[in-house]
Motif scaffolding. Structure first.
Motif, short mmCIF file in Angstrom:
data_model
loop_
_atom_site.label_atom_id
_atom_site.label_comp_id
_atom_site.label_asym_id
_atom_site.label_seq_id
_atom_site.Cartn_x
_atom_site.Cartn_y
_atom_site.Cartn_z
N UNK A 29 43.68 57.30 41.43
CA UNK A 29 43.55 56.15 41.32
C UNK A 29 41.93 55.77 41.48
N UNK A 30 41.34 56.17 42.25
CA UNK A 30 39.99 56.10 42.20
C UNK A 30 39.58 56.37 40.47
N UNK A 171 42.69 46.52 43.51
CA UNK A 171 41.22 46.60 43.59
C UNK A 171 40.62 46.19 42.33
N UNK A 172 41.18 46.61 41.03
CA UNK A 172 40.64 46.23 39.75
C UNK A 172 40.28 44.88 39.67
N UNK A 173 41.43 44.01 40.33
CA UNK A 173 41.28 42.41 40.39
C UNK A 173 40.07 42.16 41.33
N UNK A 179 43.49 41.80 35.46
CA UNK A 179 44.73 42.27 35.88
C UNK A 179 45.31 43.12 34.59
N UNK A 180 44.97 44.24 34.37
CA UNK A 180 45.30 45.12 33.01
C UNK A 180 46.78 44.81 32.51
N UNK A 181 47.07 44.44 31.35
CA UNK A 181 48.21 44.58 30.92
C UNK A 181 48.82 46.21 31.06
N UNK A 273 32.86 28.86 54.06
CA UNK A 273 32.15 28.65 55.33
C UNK A 273 30.92 29.48 55.75
N UNK A 274 31.17 31.02 55.64
CA UNK A 274 30.10 32.04 55.76
C UNK A 274 29.02 31.93 54.85
N UNK A 275 29.14 31.28 53.69
CA UNK A 275 28.18 31.38 52.67
C UNK A 275 28.05 32.50 51.63
N UNK A 276 29.25 33.39 51.81
CA UNK A 276 29.30 34.21 50.97
C UNK A 276 30.10 33.98 49.49
N UNK A 277 30.50 32.91 49.50
CA UNK A 277 31.26 32.41 48.39
C UNK A 277 31.06 30.68 48.24
N UNK A 278 30.48 30.69 46.94
CA UNK A 278 30.27 29.12 46.64
C UNK A 278 31.56 28.15 46.34
N UNK A 279 31.38 27.01 46.71
CA UNK A 279 32.66 26.14 46.53
C UNK A 279 32.75 26.34 44.79
N UNK A 280 34.11 26.60 44.44
CA UNK A 280 34.19 26.23 42.99
C UNK A 280 34.01 27.74 42.36
N UNK A 281 33.72 28.73 43.23
CA UNK A 281 33.47 29.92 42.36
C UNK A 281 34.87 30.73 42.62
N UNK A 282 35.44 31.25 41.45
CA UNK A 282 36.89 31.92 41.82
C UNK A 282 36.92 33.19 42.51
N UNK A 283 38.11 33.17 43.27
CA UNK A 283 38.55 34.15 44.11
C UNK A 283 39.67 34.96 43.59
N UNK A 284 39.59 36.22 43.38
CA UNK A 284 40.88 36.77 42.70
C UNK A 284 41.92 36.74 43.73
N UNK A 285 43.10 36.10 42.93
CA UNK A 285 44.50 36.16 43.71
C UNK A 285 45.35 37.40 43.68
N UNK A 286 45.13 38.02 42.83
CA UNK A 286 45.92 39.34 42.54
C UNK A 286 45.78 40.20 43.86
N UNK A 287 45.06 40.39 44.51
CA UNK A 287 45.34 41.17 45.87
C UNK A 287 45.95 40.54 46.76
N UNK A 288 45.89 39.29 46.89
CA UNK A 288 46.90 38.79 47.70
C UNK A 288 48.42 38.58 47.24
#
Length: 314
Positions: A29-30, A171-173, A179-181, A273-288
């Motif tokens: 998998x690696x 992990x890829x996402x 998310x590869x087909x 809130x921690x400043x590691x992500x900007x508002x409006x910047x996409x966060x991958x939903x696939x892992x969740x």
């Protein structure tokens, strides 16, 4: 005594065998996680190069007074790409990304080799990311949990395949927001095929689940786009939820959405809130989605029963 009976009488042997096999799968998998996005990018570049070269040839033929002579000066659309080395899951062999030295078999043993080399390349002593042994350990651990829950059964074997695919997809996402087909669709079809034998759900529920899983997120996507003018999620998420609908039936889709949405929202708020992500910047939903679907695969009925009992509906 057959192997199944042996495992039933000696669970420790079953777990040990599963863990060792999980370590080997984790090592693969690696490679898959690292190379599949690069292979996809290479294929996209080749397709773009072919289209651009074809467009140039067509434009030259239309504009030139001597089309035959002009065309002969153009290189074949694939000539440049043909000279580029093709990347695959098997070639080139495992090597140090820093110095290019091939990794010997004894230095490629899951977890143990990384520990023995203290996380460094034998040749150039460059640091080897700790993520590699972590992926191997995670794959082994989740594989043992699956077998612990389902026992030495055909359902456990199917769940192991899904688990390994979800690890790669998550992990890829996380790395690339892809998310590869080539991973999602075969797993979706496998879920539908398993429903013919009623492994996790019946065929009707699987078909309805795949449809509902895709359409629900597609409707959310369309509503968000109409409201804000932005795309709120990737289309790969639609297919991933459809995958879980195919495996577990339409009844599991609401549970998976709830299990994935709340942690995803909490993590997003904390990152902003921690400043590691900007508002409006996409966060991958696939892992969740992957985590929620895996939990539902093993403990979905337990969670539903606990909720119905707590709410007084049972």
């Amino acid at each position: 005594m057959d192997i199944i009976s042996l495992f039933e009488q000696a669970p420790a042997l079953l777990y040990l065998t599963t863990a060792l096999f999980g370590l080997a799968v984790g090592s693969f998998l690696n490679v898959l996680i690292l190379r599949l996005p690069r292979i996809m990018e290479q294929e996209w570049r080749e397709e773009c190069a072919e289209l651009l070269a074809s467009a140039r040839v067509t434009a030259s033929q239309q504009d030139a007074t001597e089309p035959a002579a002009t065309t002969s000066q153009q290189p074949p659309p694939t000539s440049e790409m043909a000279r580029a080395p093709r990347l695959s899951l098997s070639r080139p062999g495992s090597h140090c990304p820093s110095c290019g030295t091939a990794i010997r078999p004894l230095d490629n043993i899951p977890i143990l080799s990384w520990m023995r080399l203290r996380g460094r390349c034998r040749a150039c002593e460059a640091t080897i990311a700790i993520r590699y042994p972590l992926v191997e350990a995670l794959t082994a651990l989740l594989s043992v949990v699956v077998v612990w829950q389902l026992g030495p059964t055909s359902a456990a074997l199917a769940a192991l395949i899904l688990t390994w695919g979800l690890i790669a997809l998550a992990i890829i996402d996380f790395d690339t927001q892809l998310l590869p087909d080539s991973l999602t669709l075969p797993l979706l079809w496998l879920g539908l095929l398993l429903s013919l034998g009623g492994t996790f759900t019946d065929a009707t529920s699987a078909i309805l689940g795949a449809t509902a899983g895709y359409l629900l997120l597609w409707l959310v996507f369309q509503a968000f786009r109409i409201t804000t003018g932005k795309e709120g999620m990737g289309r790969g998420d639609f297919k991933l939820l459809a995958l879980f609908g195919a495996w577990l039936g339409w009844q599991a889709v609401p549970q998976i959405i709830l299990l994935s949405a709340l942690p995803g929202a909490i993590v997003g708020v904390l990152l902003i809130a921690s400043g590691r992500q900007q508002a409006g910047q996409p966060i991958p939903y696939g892992p969740f989605l992957a985590i929620a679907g895996w939990i539902s695969l093993l403990w979905g009925d337990t969670i539903t029963g606990a909720y119905l009992s707590w709410s007084g509906l049972a």
